[in-house]
Design an enzyme around this catalytic site. Structure first.
Site, PDB file in Angstrom:
ATOM      1  N   HIS A  78      38.630  35.724  43.911  1.00 39.46           N
ATOM      2  CA  HIS A  78      40.049  34.995  43.785  1.00 39.46           C
ATOM      3  C   HIS A  78      40.956  34.853  44.810  1.00 39.46           C
ATOM      4  O   HIS A  78      41.458  34.058  45.137  1.00 39.46           O
ATOM      5  CB  HIS A  78      40.910  36.685  43.068  1.00 39.46           C
ATOM      6  CG  HIS A  78      42.393  36.270  43.211  1.00 39.46           C
ATOM      7  ND1 HIS A  78      43.343  36.192  42.076  1.00 39.46           N
ATOM      8  CD2 HIS A  78      43.734  36.553  44.247  1.00 39.46           C
ATOM      9  CE1 HIS A  78      43.968  36.022  41.950  1.00 39.46           C
ATOM     10  NE2 HIS A  78      44.533  36.252  43.641  1.00 39.46           N
TER      11      HIS A  78
ATOM     12  N   HIS B  81      48.373  35.036  36.687  1.00 43.69           N
ATOM     13  CA  HIS B  81      47.558  36.564  36.507  1.00 43.69           C
ATOM     14  C   HIS B  81      46.848  37.282  35.354  1.00 43.69           C
ATOM     15  O   HIS B  81      47.704  38.566  34.930  1.00 43.69           O
ATOM     16  CB  HIS B  81      49.014  37.112  36.991  1.00 43.69           C
ATOM     17  CG  HIS B  81      48.670  38.437  38.017  1.00 43.69           C
ATOM     18  ND1 HIS B  81      49.043  39.357  38.216  1.00 43.69           N
ATOM     19  CD2 HIS B  81      47.880  38.238  39.263  1.00 43.69           C
ATOM     20  CE1 HIS B  81      49.599  40.180  39.001  1.00 43.69           C
ATOM     21  NE2 HIS B  81      49.030  39.753  39.579  1.00 43.69           N
TER      22      HIS B  81
END
Length: 750
Positions: free
Chosen positions: A56, A107
Site C-alpha cells: 500500500h 480504502h
C-alpha cells in the site's frame, strides 16, 4: 511490558529472532534492512520498515509500471502542472491565479472489515491529502463497487459504506458531486471504496511535504494517537510485538469528522498566517510515514521524541505509536520564531498541538522513547528506497478463448414488444437504475458552489464567484471491458470520463487514477495491471493530458477469485464560466435530438450481455482517441456558443439508457427513429458517442461546426410528450419507465 528493544540493544544482540514474516516482510526484505543498517533493526525500526515497505505504501509491485506516467508531458491544455506524481496530490494551474488539486485513493479492505468506519476514514484520508497541498477541500466523489445486489455480503457492506461516505463528508460540509455504484459477482467479499477529493488554492498558497531548515521544529497537531488502525496498512495485529500487551486492536481506523473539520479550518488559518514551512498528513503508516517522508524530502535529518506524542492510550508501546493510523492528524515543520503563533492558532480551534522534534543536519531519522533511542535510520531508505519487484507477468492462457466468445451469437430480442421489455429490464438493472437511494444520503449542494452533481455526467464546482471560473470532474471504469482487454479497457475508462467532462462544457486537463487489481503474485493479474498502465499512458499521450497522481490497490480478491480489473480513472476539466455549462437531460419540448458519433455492432461486455445473458466474452468497443478528442471539442465549443441545450454521453446501456436518463431528468418525453437494426441502435455500446438537443434555429450552425471537426451527426428525433417512443417499434409512458428505473435499490435495500 518486555524490555525495550533499543538501537543499542539491536547492535548488542544481533541474533535475536524478530517477527519480520508476521509483519508482512519477505526474507530478502528483512535481509536488506539488516544490510542498510549494518545490524538487525530494533523492534521500532522493524515496525516502520514493515508498514512503509508494504504494498500500500511502497508500490513495490507496481512502481516499474507506474513510472511511465512520469514520461508524459506535464503541460495541460490550459496551463501547467504545479505539483505532480510523488506529492500528496497533483496541483494544476487553471488560470486567473487559481490552481486545483485532486486525487483519488482506495480504502477497500478496511471497508470490508468495518464498512462504516472504513469508508468514512477513506474520505477523511483523501481530504487531508488535499489539505496538505495548501488547498481548501471543496468537493468529494465516491466510485464504489459491490457484489450482486441480492448477495448477503452486499446487504452487509453497502448500507454501512454509503452511510460512512455520507456521514463523514456531510459533517465536513463537503458536497459529494459524483461517483459510481457498480455491481458484479467478483466484488463479493471485496468491495471497492475509492474516494476522490478536489481542492482549490491560489498559486502562492502551494505547500509541499518536506522538512527543511536545520533547527526548525516538528509539530504534531490534531487528534491524539490511539490504538485504532495499528498495522492497518499491512493488515497486522498488535500482539506480534508483545504477548502481554493490550488486547488485539482494531485494524480499521476510527474517524471523527468534527475534529477533521476543526483541523481543516485550523490548517488553512496556519497557511494564511505564513506559519508552515512544510506539512504532511498522517494517513497510511501514521507517524512512520509522516516522519520518514518529511525528512527524506527535506534536508534529510530529523529528531523526534515519542514521549511528547499525545496519546489516547497510555499503554501504547513505541512500535504501536509509530504504526498507529489514528485519523485527523497532521505534522508541520515550523520555524522556531513561529512556534508560539502556530500553537496559539491551534488552541483557538481547540486542536491539540505539540512540538515533538526538530529538523537536524544528521541525515538520519532518530526517534527516542523514555530517553532511549529506538530508531536511527536513513529516512530515504524507509520512505522511498523500498523494494522494487519486477513481478513476472504474461498474457493469460484463457484470454484468447475469452475474447473468442463474443456476444454475436447470443439470442437477441425481435420486434417491438421484446425490445420494449429489454429496455425496461436494463433500465431497472442494478448498474443502470436510479442511484438516488445512495446519493440522497449525501449533501450535494452544501457550500453553495455546486453547479452540477449526480446524476449529471460530471460534477461541477464554481471556483470563482465573480468570473464564474469552475472545474468539472468525472470518474469511470467498466471492469468487464478491462477483463476482456485491459489495455483497451483502461483507455475506455479514460475516454468515458474525458467525454463526461466535455459534455458539461468543460475542457479536460488532467487525470488521477485508482488502479484496483487482484494479487500481484498472479502473473495473469500482473499482466492486466501492466496492460492497463500502458493503455492509460498511451491514451493520455494522445489526448494531451497528464496523470498527476493516483493510487494502486492490490490483493483485491476472495480466495482464488480476483475482482474484475478495475482501473478507475478520474478526469478533471476547467470551464471559464459555469453559467455556460451544458446540462444532462432534456430541458424543453420541441427540440431536435442529434446523435453524435458512429454506432457499430459492439455488444461484447455490454450491459445487455451482462444483465440478460450473464455473459462476458469477446472484445470491448473499439477505442478511437482522435475521434474522442474531436467529439469533446465539438461538445465544448457548441456549449460555449450556446448551440446545444443538453448533452449526454452514450456508454453503459447504449442509446437506450441515454434516452431513459435524458427523459426522466425533467419528465420530458422523446420520439426517435432508428436506421438499421433497432436492437443494435439501442443497445450497442460503441464509443465515442453522445446525444445533444438543439433548437431548430441552431441546427444548421451546429452541423457546420460538427462537419469542420469530422464528427458524424444524425438527427434521430424530437423531444416532447410523456413517452419514450421508438417509431415503428414501441412506446413507454414515462411514469412506467420511472417506476422501473427508480424502484430497484429501494426494493432491495429498504
Amino acid at each position: 511490558m518486555p524490555d525495550l528493544d533499543t538501537v543499542a540493544a539491536a547492535a548488542a544482540d544481533p541474533g535475536r529472532e524478530q517477527p519480520w514474516a508476521e509483519l508482512g516482510l519477505k526474507a530478502d526484505e528483512y535481509a536488506r534492512i539488516r544490510e542498510i543498517l549494518g545490524r538487525r533493526p530494533s523492534s521500532s525500526e522493524l515496525a516502520m520498515y514493515s508498514v512503509m515497505w508494504s504494498e500500500h505504501c511502497s508500490y513495490k509491485s507496481s512502481k516499474v509500471h507506474l513510472k511511465q506516467f512520469g514520461e508524459l508531458s506535464q503541460e495541460t491544455p490550459v496551463g501547467k502542472t504545479l505539483a505532480g506524481i510523488g506529492e500528496n496530490a497533483g496541483v494544476i494551474d487553471i488560470g486567473q491565479g487559481y490552481a486545483v488539486t485532486f486525487k483519488i485513493e482506495s480504502h477497500n479492505h478496511p471497508s470490508y472489515v468495518e464498512p462504516y468506519q472504513g469508508a468514512a476514514t477513506g474520505v477523511g484520508g483523501i481530504v487531508r491529502d488535499i489539505l496538505a497541498m495548501g488547498a481548501r477541500p471543496v468537493a468529494v466523489m465516491d466510485p464504489l463497487r459491490f457484489g450482486p445486489l441480492d448477495a448477503d455480503d452486499t446487504h452487509r457492506v453497502l448500507p454501512g459504506i454509503v452511510a460512512g461516505v455520507g456521514g463523514y463528508g456531510n459533517c465536513l460540509g463537503l458536497p459529494n458531486i459524483g461517483g459510481e455504484a457498480v455491481f458484479d459477482e467478483t466484488y463479493v467479499g471485496n468491495p471497492l471504496v475509492n474516494a476522490l477529493c478536489v481542492g482549490v488554492l491560489r498559486h502562492e498558497d502551494l505547500h509541499l511535504a518536506k522538512a527543511s531548515g536545520v533547527g526548525n521544529k516538528v509539530v504534531l497537531y490534531g487528534a491524539r494517537t490511539g490504538g485504532d488502525g495499528i498495522g492497518g496498512v499491512s493488515v497486522l495485529a498488535s500482539e506480534t510485538f508483545a504477548a502481554d500487551g493490550p488486547a488485539k486492536r482494531p485494524s480499521v481506523q476510527v474517524g471523527d469528522p468534527f475534529m477533521e473539520k476543526l483541523l481543516i479550518e485550523c490548517t488553512l488559518e496556519l497557511f494564511a498566517a505564513g506559519l508552515v514551512a512544510g506539512i504532511q498528513d498522517l494517513g497510511g503508516a501514521g507517524l512512520s510515514c509522516a516522519t520518514s517522508e518529511l525528512a527524506s524530502a527535506g534536508d534529510g535529518g530529523m529528531h523526534v521524541d515519542l514521549d511528547r506524542v499525545p496519546l489516547r492510550d497510555s499503554t501504547l508501546a513505541p512500535e504501536e505509536i509509530l504504526m498507529s493510523e489514528s485519523q485527523e492528524r497532521m505534522m508541520a515543520v515550523v520555524e522556531p520564531a513561529d512556534v508560539e503563533a502556530f500553537l496559539a492558532i491551534c488552541a483557538k480551534w481547540e486542536v491539540d498541538a505539540t512540538v515533538v522534534g526538530e529538523v537536524t543536519d544528521t541525515g538520519r531519522l532518530q526517534i527516542d522513547w523514555h530517553g532511549d533511542r529506538v530508531v536511527d535510520v536513513p529516512p530515504r531508505t524507509v520512505a522511498h528506497d523500498g523494494p522494487v519487484y519486477e513481478r513476472p507477468f504474461a498474457r493469460p492462457e484463457w484470454q484468447d478463448a475469452l475474447q473468442a466468445d463474443g456476444a454475436e451469437a447470443l439470442p437477441r430480442p425481435h420486434g417491438g414488444d421484446e425490445l420494449r421489455a429489454t429496455l425496461l429490464r436494463l433500465a431497472a438493472s442494478p448498474n443502470l437504475c436510479d442511484k438516488s437511494w445512495i446519493t440522497d444520503q449525501y449533501d450535494r449542494y452544501v457550500r453553495g458552489d455546486t453547479v452540477l452533481a449526480q446524476p449529471s455526467d460530471s460534477g461541477m464546482i464554481r471556483v470563482d464567484e465573480e468570473s464564474g471560473l469552475g472545474v468539472a470532474v468525472s470518474t469511470d471504469c467498466n471492469g468487464r471491458f478491462a477483463k476482456l482487454d485491459p489495455y483497451a479497457g483502461a483507455q475506455l475508462a479514460l475516454a468515458e470520463a474525458y467525454r463526461n467532462v466535455a459534455t458539461s462544457g468543460a475542457t479536460p486537463i488532467a487525470v488521477s487514477d485508482c488502479l484496483n487489481f487482484g494479487s500481484p503474485e498472479d502473473p495473469d493479474v500482473m499482466w492486466q495491471l501492466a496492460e492497463a498502465c500502458r493503455g492509460l499512458k498511451d491514451a493520455c499521450a494522445t489526448l494531451g493530458i497528464p496523470v498527476t497522481g493516483g493510487n494502486v490497490s492490490l490483493y483485491n480478491q476472495t480466495g482464488e477469485t480476483a475482482i474484475l480489473p478495475t482501473p478507475v480513472v478520474a478526469v478533471l476539466g476547467v470551464i471559464d464560466d459555469v453559467t455556460k455549462r451544458t446540462p444532462t437531460g432534456f430541458v424543453a419540448a420541441g427540440e431536435r435530438v442529434l446523435h453524435l458519433g458512429q454506432t457499430r455492432e459492439e455488444l461484447s461486455g455490454s450491459e445487455w450481455a451482462h444483465v440478460v445473458h450473464g455473459h462476458l466474452g469477446g472484445t470491448p468497443p473499439r477505442v478511437d482517441l482522435p475521434d474522442e478528442r474531436n467529439l469533446a471539442r465539438l461538445l465544448i465549443d457548441a456549449g460555449r456558443a450556446g448551440l446545444i441545450t443538453s448533452a449526454h454521453d452514450l456508454s453503459d446501456g447504449g442509446l437506450a439508457q441515454a434516452l431513459v436518463e435524458s427523459c426522466l431528468r425533467r419528465d420530458i418525453g422523446v420520439s426517435v427513429r432508428l436506421e438499421g437494426d433497432p436492437f443494435v441502435g439501442l443497445f450497442a455500446e460503441s464509443a465515442p458517442r453522445a446525444i445533444v438537443t438543439v433548437p431548430d434555429g441552431d441546427v444548421e450552425q451546429f452541423l457546420l461546426m460538427a462537419g469542420s471537426l469530422g464528427v458524424p451527426v444524425g438527427e434521430i428525433g424530437r423531444t416532447g410528450g410523456d413517452q419514450l417512443v421508438v417509431e415503428g417499434e414501441f412506446g413507454i409512458p414515462l411514469a412506467e419507465l420511472r417506476a422501473a428505473w427508480s424502484s430497484t435499490l429501494p426494493a432491495a435495500l429498504g
